[in-house]
Design a protein around this motif. Structure first.
Motif, PDB file in Angstrom:
ATOM      1  N   HIS A  14      -9.913   5.355 -13.678  1.00 24.11           N
ATOM      2  CA  HIS A  14      -9.571   5.260 -12.261  1.00 24.11           C
ATOM      3  C   HIS A  14     -10.377   6.235 -11.405  1.00 24.11           C
ATOM      4  O   HIS A  14     -10.685   7.346 -11.824  1.00 24.11           O
ATOM      5  CB  HIS A  14      -8.073   5.520 -12.065  1.00 24.11           C
ATOM      6  CG  HIS A  14      -7.214   4.566 -12.827  1.00 24.11           C
ATOM      7  ND1 HIS A  14      -7.029   3.262 -12.440  1.00 24.11           N
ATOM      8  CD2 HIS A  14      -6.505   4.733 -13.978  1.00 24.11           C
ATOM      9  CE1 HIS A  14      -6.234   2.662 -13.310  1.00 24.11           C
ATOM     10  NE2 HIS A  14      -5.899   3.535 -14.269  1.00 24.11           N
ATOM     11  N   VAL A  15     -10.675   5.783 -10.184  1.00 21.78           N
ATOM     12  CA  VAL A  15     -11.380   6.616  -9.212  1.00 21.78           C
ATOM     13  C   VAL A  15     -10.384   6.976  -8.120  1.00 21.78           C
ATOM     14  O   VAL A  15      -9.663   6.107  -7.615  1.00 21.78           O
ATOM     15  CB  VAL A  15     -12.591   5.870  -8.617  1.00 21.78           C
ATOM     16  CG1 VAL A  15     -13.271   6.704  -7.538  1.00 21.78           C
ATOM     17  CG2 VAL A  15     -13.578   5.508  -9.720  1.00 21.78           C
ATOM     18  N   TYR A  16     -10.350   8.244  -7.754  1.00 21.94           N
ATOM     19  CA  TYR A  16      -9.388   8.737  -6.777  1.00 21.94           C
ATOM     20  C   TYR A  16     -10.111   9.305  -5.554  1.00 21.94           C
ATOM     21  O   TYR A  16     -11.189   9.885  -5.666  1.00 21.94           O
ATOM     22  CB  TYR A  16      -8.506   9.825  -7.394  1.00 21.94           C
ATOM     23  CG  TYR A  16      -7.617   9.307  -8.494  1.00 21.94           C
ATOM     24  CD1 TYR A  16      -6.362   8.793  -8.195  1.00 21.94           C
ATOM     25  CD2 TYR A  16      -8.031   9.319  -9.819  1.00 21.94           C
ATOM     26  CE1 TYR A  16      -5.546   8.304  -9.208  1.00 21.94           C
ATOM     27  CE2 TYR A  16      -7.226   8.832 -10.838  1.00 21.94           C
ATOM     28  CZ  TYR A  16      -5.977   8.323 -10.516  1.00 21.94           C
ATOM     29  OH  TYR A  16      -5.175   7.837 -11.509  1.00 21.94           O
ATOM     30  N   ALA A  17      -9.474   9.139  -4.382  1.00 21.40           N
ATOM     31  CA  ALA A  17      -9.987   9.685  -3.124  1.00 21.40           C
ATOM     32  C   ALA A  17      -8.840  10.424  -2.433  1.00 21.40           C
ATOM     33  O   ALA A  17      -7.677  10.023  -2.559  1.00 21.40           O
ATOM     34  CB  ALA A  17     -10.506   8.563  -2.239  1.00 21.40           C
ATOM     35  N   PRO A  18      -9.124  11.491  -1.682  1.00 23.60           N
ATOM     36  CA  PRO A  18      -8.064  12.292  -1.056  1.00 23.60           C
ATOM     37  C   PRO A  18      -7.219  11.479  -0.075  1.00 23.60           C
ATOM     38  O   PRO A  18      -7.738  10.724   0.739  1.00 23.60           O
ATOM     39  CB  PRO A  18      -8.816  13.389  -0.308  1.00 23.60           C
ATOM     40  CG  PRO A  18     -10.193  13.373  -0.833  1.00 23.60           C
ATOM     41  CD  PRO A  18     -10.444  12.032  -1.406  1.00 23.60           C
ATOM     42  N   LYS A  19      -5.906  11.649  -0.172  1.00 25.00           N
ATOM     43  CA  LYS A  19      -4.974  10.923   0.692  1.00 25.00           C
ATOM     44  C   LYS A  19      -5.235  11.207   2.163  1.00 25.00           C
ATOM     45  O   LYS A  19      -5.198  10.298   2.989  1.00 25.00           O
ATOM     46  CB  LYS A  19      -3.528  11.300   0.357  1.00 25.00           C
ATOM     47  CG  LYS A  19      -3.042  10.743  -0.953  1.00 25.00           C
ATOM     48  CD  LYS A  19      -1.596  11.142  -1.199  1.00 25.00           C
ATOM     49  CE  LYS A  19      -1.095  10.545  -2.525  1.00 25.00           C
ATOM     50  NZ  LYS A  19       0.295  10.914  -2.799  1.00 25.00           N
ATOM     51  N   ASP A  38      -6.014   8.243   4.738  1.00 27.97           N
ATOM     52  CA  ASP A  38      -5.066   7.984   5.818  1.00 27.97           C
ATOM     53  C   ASP A  38      -5.743   8.115   7.181  1.00 27.97           C
ATOM     54  O   ASP A  38      -5.518   7.294   8.076  1.00 27.97           O
ATOM     55  CB  ASP A  38      -3.868   8.936   5.722  1.00 27.97           C
ATOM     56  CG  ASP A  38      -2.966   8.624   4.530  1.00 27.97           C
ATOM     57  OD1 ASP A  38      -3.009   7.469   4.032  1.00 27.97           O
ATOM     58  OD2 ASP A  38      -2.228   9.534   4.089  1.00 27.97           O
ATOM     59  N   ASN A  39      -6.579   9.126   7.353  1.00 29.67           N
ATOM     60  CA  ASN A  39      -7.302   9.280   8.616  1.00 29.67           C
ATOM     61  C   ASN A  39      -8.222   8.097   8.872  1.00 29.67           C
ATOM     62  O   ASN A  39      -8.338   7.618   9.998  1.00 29.67           O
ATOM     63  CB  ASN A  39      -8.139  10.565   8.620  1.00 29.67           C
ATOM     64  CG  ASN A  39      -7.295  11.802   8.745  1.00 29.67           C
ATOM     65  OD1 ASN A  39      -6.143  11.753   9.156  1.00 29.67           O
ATOM     66  ND2 ASN A  39      -7.867  12.937   8.375  1.00 29.67           N
ATOM     67  N   GLY A  52      -7.394   1.185  -6.344  1.00 30.23           N
ATOM     68  CA  GLY A  52      -6.452   0.061  -6.348  1.00 30.23           C
ATOM     69  C   GLY A  52      -5.283   0.286  -5.406  1.00 30.23           C
ATOM     70  O   GLY A  52      -4.857  -0.629  -4.698  1.00 30.23           O
ATOM     71  N   GLU A  53      -4.757   1.512  -5.371  1.00 28.15           N
ATOM     72  CA  GLU A  53      -3.651   1.827  -4.453  1.00 28.15           C
ATOM     73  C   GLU A  53      -4.088   1.688  -3.001  1.00 28.15           C
ATOM     74  O   GLU A  53      -3.343   1.185  -2.163  1.00 28.15           O
ATOM     75  CB  GLU A  53      -3.152   3.261  -4.692  1.00 28.15           C
ATOM     76  CG  GLU A  53      -2.412   3.466  -5.989  1.00 28.15           C
ATOM     77  CD  GLU A  53      -2.095   4.936  -6.246  1.00 28.15           C
ATOM     78  OE1 GLU A  53      -2.774   5.815  -5.666  1.00 28.15           O
ATOM     79  OE2 GLU A  53      -1.171   5.198  -7.025  1.00 28.15           O
ATOM     80  N   ILE A  54      -5.309   2.136  -2.705  1.00 29.91           N
ATOM     81  CA  ILE A  54      -5.820   2.033  -1.326  1.00 29.91           C
ATOM     82  C   ILE A  54      -5.942   0.568  -0.934  1.00 29.91           C
ATOM     83  O   ILE A  54      -5.502   0.161   0.151  1.00 29.91           O
ATOM     84  CB  ILE A  54      -7.190   2.738  -1.206  1.00 29.91           C
ATOM     85  CG1 ILE A  54      -7.057   4.225  -1.490  1.00 29.91           C
ATOM     86  CG2 ILE A  54      -7.777   2.512   0.183  1.00 29.91           C
ATOM     87  CD1 ILE A  54      -8.386   4.943  -1.668  1.00 29.91           C
ATOM     88  N   ALA A  55      -6.521  -0.247  -1.832  1.00 26.42           N
ATOM     89  CA  ALA A  55      -6.708  -1.663  -1.536  1.00 26.42           C
ATOM     90  C   ALA A  55      -5.360  -2.351  -1.318  1.00 26.42           C
ATOM     91  O   ALA A  55      -5.194  -3.151  -0.395  1.00 26.42           O
ATOM     92  CB  ALA A  55      -7.472  -2.335  -2.672  1.00 26.42           C
ATOM     93  N   GLN A  56      -4.399  -2.035  -2.137  1.00 25.45           N
ATOM     94  CA  GLN A  56      -3.075  -2.649  -2.030  1.00 25.45           C
ATOM     95  C   GLN A  56      -2.341  -2.161  -0.778  1.00 25.45           C
ATOM     96  O   GLN A  56      -1.759  -2.955  -0.050  1.00 25.45           O
ATOM     97  CB  GLN A  56      -2.274  -2.320  -3.287  1.00 25.45           C
ATOM     98  CG  GLN A  56      -0.995  -3.091  -3.425  1.00 25.45           C
ATOM     99  CD  GLN A  56      -0.326  -2.775  -4.761  1.00 25.45           C
ATOM    100  OE1 GLN A  56      -0.393  -1.652  -5.252  1.00 25.45           O
ATOM    101  NE2 GLN A  56       0.318  -3.776  -5.342  1.00 25.45           N
ATOM    102  N   ARG A  57      -2.392  -0.879  -0.526  1.00 27.12           N
ATOM    103  CA  ARG A  57      -1.661  -0.296   0.602  1.00 27.12           C
ATOM    104  C   ARG A  57      -2.191  -0.791   1.953  1.00 27.12           C
ATOM    105  O   ARG A  57      -1.432  -1.059   2.868  1.00 27.12           O
ATOM    106  CB  ARG A  57      -1.752   1.224   0.523  1.00 27.12           C
ATOM    107  CG  ARG A  57      -1.015   1.909   1.636  1.00 27.12           C
ATOM    108  CD  ARG A  57      -1.059   3.412   1.481  1.00 27.12           C
ATOM    109  NE  ARG A  57      -0.334   4.023   2.577  1.00 27.12           N
ATOM    110  CZ  ARG A  57       0.351   5.129   2.500  1.00 27.12           C
ATOM    111  NH1 ARG A  57       0.393   5.767   1.362  1.00 27.12           N
ATOM    112  NH2 ARG A  57       0.973   5.594   3.539  1.00 27.12           N
TER     113      ARG A  57
END
Length: 147
Positions: free
Chosen positions: A129-134, A138-139, A99-104
């Protein structure tokens, strides 16, 4: 891994062929010079590669003729080391949730999931929640690699 295995098999067969052997079988010539057996048989059939037929399945090709036509014997590349796996911290503070990735980055969550699968980005599920490395996210999105 499959390519490394095939190269190892070819290298083993090539090492068994004596350097002073003047005539080679079609499969040996194919391995030495990096040409498919079928192509060699076709060239022999067309008369473009001179050969000697010693009987059923005993077609032999002169090594010096092959070297003249296709250059020196190929040398297999040295076995490359297996690429090192990247180590990621999949702790909650070092990751973005989907969700953070989609929003950001202003894309849908479905697109995020498809990019994660496409680029083999590791994930971790904590609760719902599913998490992926920042660093990887970012890359991916700042480098515009996903387009």
């Amino acid at each position: 891994m499959k390519q490394l295995k095939n190269e190892a098999e070819i290298k083993a067969v090539i090492e068994k062929i004596p350097q002073d052997r003047a005539f080679l079988s079609v499969s040996e010539a194919g391995m030495l010079f990096g040409i498919a057996k079928r192509t060699l048989y076709r060239l022999v059939g067309q008369g473009k590669v001179p050969s000697v037929n010693l009987g059923t399945r005993l077609v032999r090709i002169d090594r010096s003729v092959m070297e003249g036509m296709f250059g020196p014997e190929r040398s297999l590349p040295q076995a490359e080391s297996i690429p090192k796996k990247k180590l990621y911290s999949l702790e909650k503070e070092d990751c973005y949730s989907i969700g953070e990735i989609a929003q950001r980055f202003q894309i849908s969550e479905g697109s995020v999931y498809s990019h994660i699968r496409k680029y083999s980005i590791p994930t971790r599920q904590i609760g719902k929640h599913v998490y992926a490395p920042k660093t990887e996210i970012d890359n991916l999105y700042n480098g515009n690699d996903f387009i």
